[in-house]
Write a protein that holds these residues in place. Structure first.
Motif, PDB file in Angstrom:
ATOM      1  N   SER A   1       0.846  -1.194   0.000  1.00 51.78           N
ATOM      2  CA  SER A   1       0.000   0.000   0.000  1.00 51.78           C
ATOM      3  C   SER A   1       0.883   1.246   0.000  1.00 51.78           C
ATOM      4  O   SER A   1       2.076   1.183   0.320  1.00 51.78           O
ATOM      5  CB  SER A   1      -0.896  -0.001   1.240  1.00 51.78           C
ATOM      6  OG  SER A   1      -0.123   0.241   2.406  1.00 51.78           O
ATOM      7  N   ASP A   2       0.269   2.379  -0.328  1.00 53.49           N
ATOM      8  CA  ASP A   2       0.996   3.650  -0.258  1.00 53.49           C
ATOM      9  C   ASP A   2       1.475   3.905   1.167  1.00 53.49           C
ATOM     10  O   ASP A   2       2.544   4.476   1.372  1.00 53.49           O
ATOM     11  CB  ASP A   2       0.125   4.805  -0.749  1.00 53.49           C
ATOM     12  CG  ASP A   2      -0.019   4.826  -2.265  1.00 53.49           C
ATOM     13  OD1 ASP A   2       0.574   3.959  -2.952  1.00 53.49           O
ATOM     14  OD2 ASP A   2      -0.727   5.712  -2.780  1.00 53.49           O
ATOM     15  N   ASP A   3       0.695   3.469   2.152  1.00 49.13           N
ATOM     16  CA  ASP A   3       1.104   3.629   3.555  1.00 49.13           C
ATOM     17  C   ASP A   3       2.359   2.811   3.859  1.00 49.13           C
ATOM     18  O   ASP A   3       3.245   3.279   4.575  1.00 49.13           O
ATOM     19  CB  ASP A   3      -0.013   3.226   4.506  1.00 49.13           C
ATOM     20  CG  ASP A   3      -1.140   4.245   4.561  1.00 49.13           C
ATOM     21  OD1 ASP A   3      -0.923   5.405   4.161  1.00 49.13           O
ATOM     22  OD2 ASP A   3      -2.238   3.880   5.013  1.00 49.13           O
TER      23      ASP A   3
ATOM     24  N   PRO B   1       5.193   3.507  -7.961  1.00 47.85           N
ATOM     25  CA  PRO B   1       4.509   3.833  -6.706  1.00 47.85           C
ATOM     26  C   PRO B   1       5.396   4.589  -5.715  1.00 47.85           C
ATOM     27  O   PRO B   1       4.917   5.477  -5.001  1.00 47.85           O
ATOM     28  CB  PRO B   1       4.098   2.466  -6.142  1.00 47.85           C
ATOM     29  CG  PRO B   1       4.087   1.543  -7.302  1.00 47.85           C
ATOM     30  CD  PRO B   1       5.111   2.081  -8.259  1.00 47.85           C
TER      31      PRO B   1
ATOM     32  N   ARG C   1       5.335   8.197  -6.749  1.00 47.30           N
ATOM     33  CA  ARG C   1       4.029   8.785  -6.427  1.00 47.30           C
ATOM     34  C   ARG C   1       3.947   9.130  -4.931  1.00 47.30           C
ATOM     35  O   ARG C   1       3.508  10.215  -4.549  1.00 47.30           O
ATOM     36  CB  ARG C   1       2.905   7.813  -6.816  1.00 47.30           C
ATOM     37  CG  ARG C   1       1.512   8.325  -6.516  1.00 47.30           C
ATOM     38  CD  ARG C   1       0.422   7.342  -6.901  1.00 47.30           C
ATOM     39  NE  ARG C   1       0.505   6.132  -6.085  1.00 47.30           N
ATOM     40  CZ  ARG C   1       0.739   4.910  -6.577  1.00 47.30           C
ATOM     41  NH1 ARG C   1       0.909   4.729  -7.867  1.00 47.30           N
ATOM     42  NH2 ARG C   1       0.794   3.872  -5.770  1.00 47.30           N
ATOM     43  N   VAL C   2       4.412   8.219  -4.084  1.00 43.26           N
ATOM     44  CA  VAL C   2       4.385   8.450  -2.641  1.00 43.26           C
ATOM     45  C   VAL C   2       5.357   9.564  -2.255  1.00 43.26           C
ATOM     46  O   VAL C   2       5.042  10.405  -1.406  1.00 43.26           O
ATOM     47  CB  VAL C   2       4.678   7.142  -1.869  1.00 43.26           C
ATOM     48  CG1 VAL C   2       4.921   7.400  -0.396  1.00 43.26           C
ATOM     49  CG2 VAL C   2       3.531   6.152  -2.065  1.00 43.26           C
TER      50      VAL C   2
END
Length: 113
Positions: free
Chosen positions: A7-9, A51, A54-55
């Motif tokens: 996940s992004d988290d 990703p 992006r984060v």
């Protein structure tokens, strides 16, 4: 090979941990984040590079990290090429150590042989 999903988290937590460990005035390579999650093989970490970017952009917009290119902060909405990620408290200017300063040189990174 089974592709892992993060996940992004998960990516943000890993990125912030690595930036904190590296210390003030130093930066990390985005591939360090991807490798920490996806492992040493390119099939594991390679797909995570988009990703991770992006984060990094989201964290910069939140004021939690700074994205640098050639030692200078970038416009998070408009940058290309090789970049590094550092703590937000270094946003005011260049690190003074350059992209390969202490803690960032290829000779000091075990994952770069």
């Amino acid at each position: 090979m089974t592709r892992l999903s993060f996940s992004d988290d998960d990516i943000a937590r890993t990125m912030l941990d690595l930036v904190t460990e590296r210390g003030a005035g130093k930066t990390i390579c985005p591939s360090e984040v991807a490798r920490a999650l996806g492992g040493p093989h390119p099939d594991g970490w390679g797909p995570l590079m988009t990703p991770v970017r992006r984060v990094a952009v989201a964290l910069m917009k939140d004021g939690r990290v700074v994205i640098r290119r050639k030692g200078r902060p970038v416009d998070s909405d408009d940058f290309r090429g090789v970049y590094r990620i550092g703590p937000a408290d270094t946003l005011s200017g260049p690190t003074g150590e350059g992209e390969d300063g202490p803690g960032n040189s290829a000779s000091e990174r075990p994952d770069r042989r």
